[in-house]
Design a protein around this motif. Structure first.
Motif, PDB file in Angstrom:
ATOM      1  N   ALA B  90       0.730 -17.416  91.076  1.00 57.11           N
ATOM      2  CA  ALA B  90       0.999 -16.178  90.220  1.00 57.11           C
ATOM      3  C   ALA B  90       1.666 -16.421  88.740  1.00 57.11           C
ATOM      4  CB  ALA B  90       1.866 -15.108  90.986  1.00 57.11           C
ATOM      5  N   ILE B  91       2.485 -17.467  88.752  1.00 53.80           N
ATOM      6  CA  ILE B  91       2.970 -17.734  87.412  1.00 53.80           C
ATOM      7  C   ILE B  91       1.940 -18.135  86.583  1.00 53.80           C
ATOM      8  CG2 ILE B  91       4.450 -19.365  86.374  1.00 53.80           C
ATOM      9  CD1 ILE B  91       6.014 -19.692  88.786  1.00 53.80           C
ATOM     10  N   GLU B  92       0.728 -18.762  86.857  1.00 51.44           N
ATOM     11  CA  GLU B  92      -0.169 -19.077  85.970  1.00 51.44           C
ATOM     12  C   GLU B  92      -0.875 -17.804  85.475  1.00 51.44           C
ATOM     13  OE1 GLU B  92      -1.184 -21.913  84.574  1.00 51.44           O
ATOM     14  OE2 GLU B  92       0.769 -22.351  85.788  1.00 51.44           O
ATOM     15  N   ARG B  93      -1.109 -16.825  86.265  1.00 50.15           N
ATOM     16  CA  ARG B  93      -1.742 -15.638  85.961  1.00 50.15           C
ATOM     17  C   ARG B  93      -0.863 -14.897  84.756  1.00 50.15           C
ATOM     18  NH1 ARG B  93      -4.767 -17.271  89.409  1.00 50.15           N
ATOM     19  NH2 ARG B  93      -5.330 -18.514  87.678  1.00 50.15           N
ATOM     20  N   ILE B  94       0.318 -14.747  85.206  1.00 52.79           N
ATOM     21  CA  ILE B  94       1.424 -14.119  84.239  1.00 52.79           C
ATOM     22  C   ILE B  94       1.467 -14.764  82.838  1.00 52.79           C
ATOM     23  CG2 ILE B  94       3.786 -13.496  84.072  1.00 52.79           C
ATOM     24  CD1 ILE B  94       4.035 -13.391  86.964  1.00 52.79           C
ATOM     25  N   GLU B  95       1.579 -16.099  82.979  1.00 56.92           N
ATOM     26  CA  GLU B  95       1.768 -16.885  81.710  1.00 56.92           C
ATOM     27  C   GLU B  95       0.280 -16.722  80.985  1.00 56.92           C
ATOM     28  OE1 GLU B  95       3.825 -18.858  80.146  1.00 56.92           O
ATOM     29  OE2 GLU B  95       4.987 -17.767  81.766  1.00 56.92           O
ATOM     30  N   GLN B  96      -0.939 -16.642  81.569  1.00 54.86           N
ATOM     31  CA  GLN B  96      -2.269 -16.394  80.834  1.00 54.86           C
ATOM     32  C   GLN B  96      -2.145 -15.027  80.097  1.00 54.86           C
ATOM     33  OE1 GLN B  96      -5.269 -16.894  83.765  1.00 54.86           O
ATOM     34  NE2 GLN B  96      -4.966 -19.073  83.773  1.00 54.86           N
ATOM     35  N   SER B  97      -1.254 -14.069  80.548  1.00 55.92           N
ATOM     36  CA  SER B  97      -1.280 -12.614  79.806  1.00 55.92           C
ATOM     37  C   SER B  97      -0.508 -12.942  78.536  1.00 55.92           C
ATOM     38  CB  SER B  97      -0.689 -11.657  80.666  1.00 55.92           C
ATOM     39  OG  SER B  97       0.898 -11.906  80.875  1.00 55.92           O
ATOM     40  N   ARG B  98       0.444 -14.028  78.253  1.00 60.05           N
ATOM     41  CA  ARG B  98       1.159 -14.198  77.372  1.00 60.05           C
ATOM     42  C   ARG B  98       2.327 -13.059  76.907  1.00 60.05           C
ATOM     43  NH1 ARG B  98      -1.244 -17.998  73.780  1.00 60.05           N
ATOM     44  NH2 ARG B  98      -2.838 -19.056  74.790  1.00 60.05           N
ATOM     45  N   VAL B  99       2.730 -12.241  78.016  1.00 60.46           N
ATOM     46  CA  VAL B  99       3.519 -11.109  77.792  1.00 60.46           C
ATOM     47  C   VAL B  99       4.895 -11.279  78.038  1.00 60.46           C
ATOM     48  CG1 VAL B  99       4.006  -8.724  78.479  1.00 60.46           C
ATOM     49  CG2 VAL B  99       1.690  -9.351  78.029  1.00 60.46           C
ATOM     50  N   PHE B 100       5.103 -12.298  79.037  1.00 60.97           N
ATOM     51  CA  PHE B 100       6.333 -12.500  79.759  1.00 60.97           C
ATOM     52  C   PHE B 100       7.034 -13.930  79.175  1.00 60.97           C
ATOM     53  CE2 PHE B 100       8.885 -14.186  82.926  1.00 60.97           C
ATOM     54  CZ  PHE B 100       9.942 -13.253  83.072  1.00 60.97           C
ATOM     55  N   LYS B 101       7.996 -13.814  78.644  1.00 65.79           N
ATOM     56  CA  LYS B 101       8.795 -15.142  78.128  1.00 65.79           C
ATOM     57  C   LYS B 101      10.472 -15.239  78.710  1.00 65.79           C
ATOM     58  CE  LYS B 101       5.656 -16.344  75.584  1.00 65.79           C
ATOM     59  NZ  LYS B 101       4.787 -17.462  76.067  1.00 65.79           N
ATOM     60  N   GLY B 102      10.526 -14.769  79.908  1.00 64.16           N
ATOM     61  CA  GLY B 102      11.905 -15.138  80.827  1.00 64.16           C
ATOM     62  C   GLY B 102      11.511 -16.253  81.693  1.00 64.16           C
ATOM     63  N   ARG B 103      12.343 -16.166  82.851  1.00 65.08           N
ATOM     64  CA  ARG B 103      12.366 -17.323  83.731  1.00 65.08           C
ATOM     65  C   ARG B 103      11.592 -16.647  85.086  1.00 65.08           C
ATOM     66  NH1 ARG B 103      13.779 -21.575  80.597  1.00 65.08           N
ATOM     67  NH2 ARG B 103      15.582 -21.125  79.569  1.00 65.08           N
ATOM     68  N   TYR B 104      11.185 -17.632  86.030  1.00 65.88           N
ATOM     69  CA  TYR B 104      10.459 -17.227  87.058  1.00 65.88           C
ATOM     70  C   TYR B 104      11.669 -17.452  88.344  1.00 65.88           C
ATOM     71  CZ  TYR B 104       6.488 -16.693  84.595  1.00 65.88           C
ATOM     72  OH  TYR B 104       5.383 -16.104  83.585  1.00 65.88           O
ATOM     73  N   HIS B 105      11.234 -16.704  89.406  1.00 66.19           N
ATOM     74  CA  HIS B 105      11.596 -17.221  90.795  1.00 66.19           C
ATOM     75  C   HIS B 105      10.664 -17.012  91.744  1.00 66.19           C
ATOM     76  CE1 HIS B 105      15.351 -17.761  93.620  1.00 66.19           C
ATOM     77  NE2 HIS B 105      14.465 -17.200  94.290  1.00 66.19           N
ATOM     78  N   VAL B 106      10.358 -18.138  92.565  1.00 62.77           N
ATOM     79  CA  VAL B 106       9.229 -17.812  93.491  1.00 62.77           C
ATOM     80  C   VAL B 106       9.975 -17.805  94.927  1.00 62.77           C
ATOM     81  CG1 VAL B 106       7.300 -19.193  94.605  1.00 62.77           C
ATOM     82  CG2 VAL B 106       7.969 -19.755  92.114  1.00 62.77           C
ATOM     83  N   LEU B 107       9.392 -16.747  95.489  1.00 57.89           N
ATOM     84  CA  LEU B 107       9.729 -16.388  96.915  1.00 57.89           C
ATOM     85  C   LEU B 107       9.112 -17.429  98.200  1.00 57.89           C
ATOM     86  CD1 LEU B 107       9.979 -12.521  96.632  1.00 57.89           C
ATOM     87  CD2 LEU B 107      11.778 -14.188  96.673  1.00 57.89           C
ATOM     88  N   HIS B 108       7.968 -17.628  97.808  1.00 59.89           N
ATOM     89  CA  HIS B 108       7.281 -18.498  98.693  1.00 59.89           C
ATOM     90  C   HIS B 108       6.678 -17.642  99.976  1.00 59.89           C
ATOM     91  CE1 HIS B 108       6.856 -22.475  96.747  1.00 59.89           C
ATOM     92  NE2 HIS B 108       7.925 -22.266  96.392  1.00 59.89           N
ATOM     93  N   GLY B 109       6.256 -16.338  99.330  1.00 57.79           N
ATOM     94  CA  GLY B 109       5.789 -15.376 100.467  1.00 57.79           C
ATOM     95  C   GLY B 109       6.469 -14.178 100.422  1.00 57.79           C
ATOM     96  N   ALA B 110       6.103 -13.075 101.142  1.00 58.03           N
ATOM     97  CA  ALA B 110       6.562 -11.884 101.226  1.00 58.03           C
ATOM     98  C   ALA B 110       7.112 -11.478 102.703  1.00 58.03           C
ATOM     99  CB  ALA B 110       5.682 -10.915 100.822  1.00 58.03           C
ATOM    100  N   ILE B 111       8.248 -10.637 102.670  1.00 62.05           N
ATOM    101  CA  ILE B 111       8.520 -10.244 104.054  1.00 62.05           C
ATOM    102  C   ILE B 111       7.313  -9.706 104.911  1.00 62.05           C
ATOM    103  CG2 ILE B 111      10.330  -8.726 105.379  1.00 62.05           C
ATOM    104  CD1 ILE B 111      12.059  -8.880 102.967  1.00 62.05           C
ATOM    105  N   ALA B 112       7.246 -10.333 105.976  1.00 58.52           N
ATOM    106  CA  ALA B 112       6.250  -9.819 106.896  1.00 58.52           C
ATOM    107  C   ALA B 112       6.605 -10.094 108.272  1.00 58.52           C
ATOM    108  CB  ALA B 112       4.834 -10.280 106.716  1.00 58.52           C
ATOM    109  N   PRO B 113       7.363  -9.149 108.930  1.00 60.58           N
ATOM    110  CA  PRO B 113       8.163  -9.460 110.218  1.00 60.58           C
ATOM    111  C   PRO B 113       7.020  -9.642 111.460  1.00 60.58           C
ATOM    112  CG  PRO B 113       9.088  -7.394 109.254  1.00 60.58           C
ATOM    113  CD  PRO B 113       7.828  -7.726 108.671  1.00 60.58           C
ATOM    114  N   LEU B 114       5.909  -8.898 111.477  1.00 59.25           N
ATOM    115  CA  LEU B 114       4.845  -9.228 112.427  1.00 59.25           C
ATOM    116  C   LEU B 114       4.505 -10.686 112.540  1.00 59.25           C
ATOM    117  CD1 LEU B 114       3.161  -5.841 112.397  1.00 59.25           C
ATOM    118  CD2 LEU B 114       4.853  -6.716 114.182  1.00 59.25           C
ATOM    119  N   LEU B 115       4.329 -11.317 111.484  1.00 62.84           N
ATOM    120  CA  LEU B 115       3.816 -12.738 111.136  1.00 62.84           C
ATOM    121  C   LEU B 115       4.911 -13.691 111.285  1.00 62.84           C
ATOM    122  CD1 LEU B 115       1.336 -12.030 108.150  1.00 62.84           C
ATOM    123  CD2 LEU B 115       0.653 -12.200 110.555  1.00 62.84           C
TER     124      LEU B 115
END
Lengths: 215, 215
Positions: B90-115
């Motif tokens: 996702a960072i690549e996508r965001i960088e391509q937009s050239r709109v964001f110049k802060g830092r990142y944090h990668v969660l490595h997924g999203a909460i999915a209790p069933l999985l």
């Protein structure tokens, strides 16, 4: 730019594969990165193993790990009919139809002079030699009755059939090609005119049937 | 059945990749078999290298070959805004937009209790720690002003945003999420009703604008 050389390299290598565009190469690379070491190793070693173990059958040039391929070794198949294909993958398709029980010969391509694929670059001479050997006095090689061309229905396929049939026209063998016509399950509406024309010319009388054993 | 174990194994491994069905796995395997030893080795070694060289950034968990990733090392970026993403891609996508110049944090997924993906399996606690560190007395860690959630617009993404925002609500930080609305270049006709509803609710007054610098 992924800013990581190893990742960029993997994307580059994956994007070289047929049908894999830059976007899906990137998706695959990230998937490999996320997957376990065991799974990534399994893929990498499968690639290396297929290159090191698999070679061409000395008789028909199909892929094999032995001197002769599965279909050349199979004793229950008839030696007198050879089905000529462009690529080993075509053999799988033909086997799935369960109609053909002869031997195979893989050309590894079709004649395409504009792409530099001359007859000499294909396994055409070995095919001629295979046929020739069967007709030699006192030969132990099987005598070929029929050659079936199961090549792509395009200009390269047609050229290749023409070329090989000329090479073989001094031998008393039947040569045939796959019927061209309506694909089973397909409607008339979506049929292109060349296929339809060919299907009309090769129309089959109702009640008649054909089989590989008629010859 | 391809009758060749090494080839079957490669097809199996390739078919495990996302978006690669049995048919295309077979096509890829035959392509690899036909390709030169050098090319096959390049692919296999790229797979192994990406697994051995690439690790997670100790700050933001993006992929990197160093201790810290490219974006954490970049000195010209602001330290006060963190964009939270599910995956490094996702960072690549965001960088391509050239709109964001802060830092990142990668969660490595999203909460999915069933999985079985609980908050503990994601990099949520390290994010909370990052924010916390900035507000500690005499801390050298940067103080975070805003967290932008750039997660998938689905149930898992929404759950994750809710969970993290609850963890962080004791800190005086702005939290925002990506706007939902009509994709640029897309027509009204093909828009689903939920996106349209969201786009209506979040309608923007003509003449106004928003930027990351407004805060």
């Amino acid at each position: 730019m992924l800013k990581i050389q190893a990742l960029e390299d993997l994307v580059t290598e994956l994007a070289r594969l047929p049908g894999v565009g830059p976007k899906s190469a990137e998706r695959l690379a990230y998937h490999i990165l996320r997957s376990s070491d065991t799974k990534a190793e399994a893929l990498a070693s499968a690639i290396m193993r297929v290159k090191s173990e698999v070679k061409e059958c000395r008789k028909c040039f199909n892929y094999t790990v032995h001197d002769e391929c599965y279909y050349c070794q199979a004793s229950e198949r008839t030696d007198h009919i050879i089905c000529v294909v462009e690529e080993p993958s075509a053999i799988e398709r033909i086997e799935q139809s369960r109609v053909f029980k002869g031997r195979y010969h893989v050309l590894h391509g079709a004649i395409a002079p504009l792409l530099g694929v001359t007859p000499q670059k294909l396994k055409i001479q070995p095919l001629v030699n295979r046929v020739k050997a069967g007709f030699e006095e006192g030969s132990k090689s099987p005598k070929i009755d029929e050659i079936i061309f199961a090549l792509d229905a395009d200009l390269e396929g047609d050229t290749t059939i023409l070329y090989i049939s000329e090479q073989l026209n001094s031998f008393p063998i039947k040569m045939s090609r796959l019927a061209q016509g309506i694909p089973i399950g397909s409607g008339m509406t979506y049929l292109d005119e060349r296929t339809l024309g060919s299907a009309l010319q090769n129309r089959v009388e109702i009640g008649s049937y054909s089989s590989f054993d008629r010859g």
